[in-house]
Design a protein around this motif. Structure first.
Motif, PDB file in Angstrom:
ATOM      1  N   SER A  24       0.881  -1.330   0.139  1.00  0.00           N
ATOM      2  CA  SER A  24       0.091   0.125  -0.022  1.00  0.00           C
ATOM      3  C   SER A  24       0.949   1.329   0.007  1.00  0.00           C
ATOM      4  CB  SER A  24      -0.925  -0.072   1.119  1.00  0.00           C
ATOM      5  OG  SER A  24      -1.794   1.368   1.302  1.00  0.00           O
ATOM      6  N   ALA A  25       1.931   1.268   0.652  1.00  0.00           N
ATOM      7  CA  ALA A  25       2.919   2.324   0.629  1.00  0.00           C
ATOM      8  C   ALA A  25       3.439   2.601  -0.444  1.00  0.00           C
ATOM      9  CB  ALA A  25       3.717   2.251   2.076  1.00  0.00           C
ATOM     10  N   ILE A  26       3.694   1.277  -1.025  1.00  0.00           N
ATOM     11  CA  ILE A  26       4.389   1.535  -2.497  1.00  0.00           C
ATOM     12  C   ILE A  26       3.647   1.927  -3.471  1.00  0.00           C
ATOM     13  CG2 ILE A  26       5.613   0.065  -4.318  1.00  0.00           C
ATOM     14  CD1 ILE A  26       6.534  -1.834  -1.919  1.00  0.00           C
ATOM     15  N   ASP A  27       2.457   1.454  -3.366  1.00  0.00           N
ATOM     16  CA  ASP A  27       1.565   1.976  -4.447  1.00  0.00           C
ATOM     17  C   ASP A  27       1.229   3.327  -4.402  1.00  0.00           C
ATOM     18  OD1 ASP A  27       0.911  -0.541  -5.253  1.00  0.00           O
ATOM     19  OD2 ASP A  27      -0.741  -0.834  -4.292  1.00  0.00           O
ATOM     20  N   ASP A  28       1.157   4.071  -3.268  1.00  0.00           N
ATOM     21  CA  ASP A  28       0.869   5.423  -2.938  1.00  0.00           C
ATOM     22  C   ASP A  28       2.204   6.196  -3.997  1.00  0.00           C
ATOM     23  OD1 ASP A  28      -1.424   5.046  -1.675  1.00  0.00           O
ATOM     24  OD2 ASP A  28      -0.516   5.355   0.222  1.00  0.00           O
ATOM     25  N   LEU A  29       3.499   5.855  -3.460  1.00  0.00           N
ATOM     26  CA  LEU A  29       4.520   6.364  -3.967  1.00  0.00           C
ATOM     27  C   LEU A  29       4.715   6.298  -5.565  1.00  0.00           C
ATOM     28  CD1 LEU A  29       7.386   5.548  -1.369  1.00  0.00           C
ATOM     29  CD2 LEU A  29       6.256   7.803  -1.769  1.00  0.00           C
ATOM     30  N   LEU A  30       4.281   5.335  -6.122  1.00  0.00           N
ATOM     31  CA  LEU A  30       4.283   4.940  -7.578  1.00  0.00           C
ATOM     32  C   LEU A  30       3.254   5.670  -8.124  1.00  0.00           C
ATOM     33  CD1 LEU A  30       5.042   0.964  -7.701  1.00  0.00           C
ATOM     34  CD2 LEU A  30       6.616   2.861  -8.248  1.00  0.00           C
ATOM     35  N   SER A  31       2.166   6.008  -7.450  1.00  0.00           N
ATOM     36  CA  SER A  31       1.156   6.646  -8.231  1.00  0.00           C
ATOM     37  C   SER A  31       1.395   8.176  -8.597  1.00  0.00           C
ATOM     38  CB  SER A  31      -0.074   6.484  -7.165  1.00  0.00           C
ATOM     39  OG  SER A  31      -0.135   7.254  -6.074  1.00  0.00           O
ATOM     40  N   GLN A  32       2.586   8.548  -7.786  1.00  0.00           N
ATOM     41  CA  GLN A  32       2.923   9.883  -7.552  1.00  0.00           C
ATOM     42  C   GLN A  32       4.093  10.034  -8.402  1.00  0.00           C
ATOM     43  OE1 GLN A  32       3.735  11.290  -3.623  1.00  0.00           O
ATOM     44  NE2 GLN A  32       1.821  10.296  -2.771  1.00  0.00           N
ATOM     45  N   GLY A  33       4.530   8.995  -9.235  1.00  0.00           N
ATOM     46  CA  GLY A  33       5.650   9.040 -10.077  1.00  0.00           C
ATOM     47  C   GLY A  33       6.969   8.878  -9.564  1.00  0.00           C
ATOM     48  N   ASN A  34       6.911   8.451  -8.017  1.00  0.00           N
ATOM     49  CA  ASN A  34       8.125   8.381  -7.398  1.00  0.00           C
ATOM     50  C   ASN A  34       8.993   7.121  -7.639  1.00  0.00           C
ATOM     51  OD1 ASN A  34       8.145  10.998  -6.047  1.00  0.00           O
ATOM     52  ND2 ASN A  34       6.363   9.965  -4.702  1.00  0.00           N
ATOM     53  N   ILE A  35      10.259   7.388  -7.281  1.00  0.00           N
ATOM     54  CA  ILE A  35      11.039   6.035  -7.348  1.00  0.00           C
ATOM     55  C   ILE A  35      11.095   5.470  -6.096  1.00  0.00           C
ATOM     56  CG2 ILE A  35      13.524   5.234  -7.182  1.00  0.00           C
ATOM     57  CD1 ILE A  35      14.320   6.959  -9.568  1.00  0.00           C
ATOM     58  N   VAL A  36      10.941   4.210  -5.825  1.00  0.00           N
ATOM     59  CA  VAL A  36      10.503   3.765  -4.402  1.00  0.00           C
ATOM     60  C   VAL A  36      11.821   3.022  -3.745  1.00  0.00           C
ATOM     61  CG1 VAL A  36       9.183   2.112  -3.132  1.00  0.00           C
ATOM     62  CG2 VAL A  36       8.072   3.346  -5.217  1.00  0.00           C
ATOM     63  N   GLU A  37      12.329   3.629  -2.676  1.00  0.00           N
ATOM     64  CA  GLU A  37      13.401   3.102  -1.883  1.00  0.00           C
ATOM     65  C   GLU A  37      12.736   2.246  -0.786  1.00  0.00           C
ATOM     66  OE1 GLU A  37      17.286   5.223  -1.701  1.00  0.00           O
ATOM     67  OE2 GLU A  37      16.311   6.844  -2.834  1.00  0.00           O
ATOM     68  N   ILE A  38      13.280   0.943  -0.622  1.00  0.00           N
ATOM     69  CA  ILE A  38      12.694   0.408   0.312  1.00  0.00           C
ATOM     70  C   ILE A  38      13.952  -0.158   1.346  1.00  0.00           C
ATOM     71  CG2 ILE A  38      11.252  -1.690   0.986  1.00  0.00           C
ATOM     72  CD1 ILE A  38      10.155  -1.694  -1.824  1.00  0.00           C
ATOM     73  N   ASP A  39      13.751   0.496   2.592  1.00  0.00           N
ATOM     74  CA  ASP A  39      14.816   0.119   3.526  1.00  0.00           C
ATOM     75  C   ASP A  39      14.429  -0.935   4.589  1.00  0.00           C
ATOM     76  OD1 ASP A  39      16.963   0.186   5.155  1.00  0.00           O
ATOM     77  OD2 ASP A  39      17.207   2.358   5.544  1.00  0.00           O
ATOM     78  N   PHE A  40      15.328  -2.019   4.322  1.00  0.00           N
ATOM     79  CA  PHE A  40      15.010  -3.396   5.137  1.00  0.00           C
ATOM     80  C   PHE A  40      15.806  -3.468   6.637  1.00  0.00           C
ATOM     81  CE2 PHE A  40      13.103  -4.485   1.345  1.00  0.00           C
ATOM     82  CZ  PHE A  40      12.020  -5.206   1.755  1.00  0.00           C
ATOM     83  N   GLU A  41      16.415  -2.078   6.903  1.00  0.00           N
ATOM     84  CA  GLU A  41      17.380  -2.135   8.033  1.00  0.00           C
ATOM     85  C   GLU A  41      16.748  -2.894   9.121  1.00  0.00           C
ATOM     86  OE1 GLU A  41      20.355   0.558  10.598  1.00  0.00           O
ATOM     87  OE2 GLU A  41      19.022   1.569   8.766  1.00  0.00           O
ATOM     88  N   GLY A  42      17.029  -3.518   9.979  1.00  0.00           N
ATOM     89  CA  GLY A  42      16.421  -4.070  11.381  1.00  0.00           C
ATOM     90  C   GLY A  42      15.542  -5.176  11.074  1.00  0.00           C
ATOM     91  N   ILE A  43      15.146  -5.643   9.703  1.00  0.00           N
ATOM     92  CA  ILE A  43      14.502  -6.690   9.510  1.00  0.00           C
ATOM     93  C   ILE A  43      15.287  -8.045   9.830  1.00  0.00           C
ATOM     94  CG2 ILE A  43      13.081  -8.132   7.888  1.00  0.00           C
ATOM     95  CD1 ILE A  43      11.626  -5.560   8.731  1.00  0.00           C
ATOM     96  N   GLN A  44      14.822  -8.939  10.564  1.00  0.00           N
ATOM     97  CA  GLN A  44      15.381 -10.195  11.009  1.00  0.00           C
ATOM     98  C   GLN A  44      14.964 -11.494  10.344  1.00  0.00           C
ATOM     99  OE1 GLN A  44      14.660  -9.958  15.324  1.00  0.00           O
ATOM    100  NE2 GLN A  44      16.065  -8.499  15.786  1.00  0.00           N
ATOM    101  N   PHE A  45      13.738 -11.776   9.828  1.00  0.00           N
ATOM    102  CA  PHE A  45      13.186 -12.634   9.017  1.00  0.00           C
ATOM    103  C   PHE A  45      12.552 -12.334   7.846  1.00  0.00           C
ATOM    104  CE2 PHE A  45      13.583 -13.722  13.852  1.00  0.00           C
ATOM    105  CZ  PHE A  45      14.491 -14.745  13.914  1.00  0.00           C
ATOM    106  N   TYR A  46      12.741 -13.154   7.051  1.00  0.00           N
ATOM    107  CA  TYR A  46      11.901 -12.909   5.977  1.00  0.00           C
ATOM    108  C   TYR A  46      11.178 -14.370   5.394  1.00  0.00           C
ATOM    109  CZ  TYR A  46      15.466  -9.292   5.134  1.00  0.00           C
ATOM    110  OH  TYR A  46      16.148  -8.137   5.353  1.00  0.00           O
ATOM    111  N   ALA A  47      10.128 -13.979   4.589  1.00  0.00           N
ATOM    112  CA  ALA A  47       9.540 -15.306   4.067  1.00  0.00           C
ATOM    113  C   ALA A  47       9.053 -15.233   2.562  1.00  0.00           C
ATOM    114  CB  ALA A  47       8.533 -15.781   5.273  1.00  0.00           C
ATOM    115  N   SER A  48       8.779 -16.042   1.981  1.00  0.00           N
ATOM    116  CA  SER A  48       8.339 -15.742   0.651  1.00  0.00           C
ATOM    117  C   SER A  48       7.151 -15.254   0.393  1.00  0.00           C
ATOM    118  CB  SER A  48       8.386 -17.039  -0.349  1.00  0.00           C
ATOM    119  OG  SER A  48       7.623 -18.214   0.151  1.00  0.00           O
ATOM    120  N   PRO A  49       5.984 -15.556   1.421  1.00  0.00           N
ATOM    121  CA  PRO A  49       4.755 -14.844   1.230  1.00  0.00           C
ATOM    122  C   PRO A  49       4.596 -13.460   1.305  1.00  0.00           C
ATOM    123  CG  PRO A  49       4.385 -16.735   2.818  1.00  0.00           C
ATOM    124  CD  PRO A  49       6.049 -16.798   2.360  1.00  0.00           C
ATOM    125  N   PHE A  50       5.539 -12.881   2.235  1.00  0.00           N
ATOM    126  CA  PHE A  50       5.487 -11.347   2.300  1.00  0.00           C
ATOM    127  C   PHE A  50       6.139 -10.887   0.880  1.00  0.00           C
ATOM    128  CE2 PHE A  50       8.590  -7.653   2.746  1.00  0.00           C
ATOM    129  CZ  PHE A  50       7.885  -6.795   3.301  1.00  0.00           C
TER     130      PHE A  50
END
Length: 114
Positions: A24-50
């Motif tokens: 949802s946050a990405i969609d908002d930025l893309l709809s405004q024509g922005n380049i989207v930078e996503i910072d995963f600092e502090g994320i400890q676990f990842y899974a494919s459903p995400f």
């Protein structure tokens, strides 16, 4: 504009629900024509459903080249980067199939082991 993932979902990037918040946050930025930078600092676990929820749908709408131009990923762990790349690979494969084949796959996934 940079999205701090931990501020949206906490320290784990595993569930579809968390993925929907970030998407949802990405969609908002893309709809405004922005380049989207996503910072995963502090994320400890990842899974494919995400990542399937956050990233895969965009590959049905844009090429990998366009995604590389519009998305920048920061501070992914090696595991997170590998998982993201695998999800991207799978999404490219999925969206290269006919709509009929995509629907069959979606139905199989949604029905699980039923």
């Amino acid at each position: 504009m940079t999205i701090q993932v931990t501020s949206l979902i906490g320290k784990t990037a595993v569930s579809r629900e968390s993925g929907l918040k970030l998407k949802s946050a990405i969609d908002d930025l893309l709809s405004q024509g922005n380049i989207v930078e996503i910072d995963f600092e502090g994320i400890q676990f990842y899974a494919s459903p995400f990542f399937n929820t956050v990233i895969a749908p965009y590959l049905g709408k844009m090429s990998l080249g366009e995604m590389k131009e519009r998305f920048i990923f920061h501070n992914l762990t090696p595991v997170g980067r590998n998982l993201l790349n695998q999800v991207i690979h799978n999404a490219i494969d999925f969206y290269s199939k006919s709509e009929e084949e995509q629907k069959r796959i979606e139905d199989s996934v949604n029905n699980g082991l039923d």
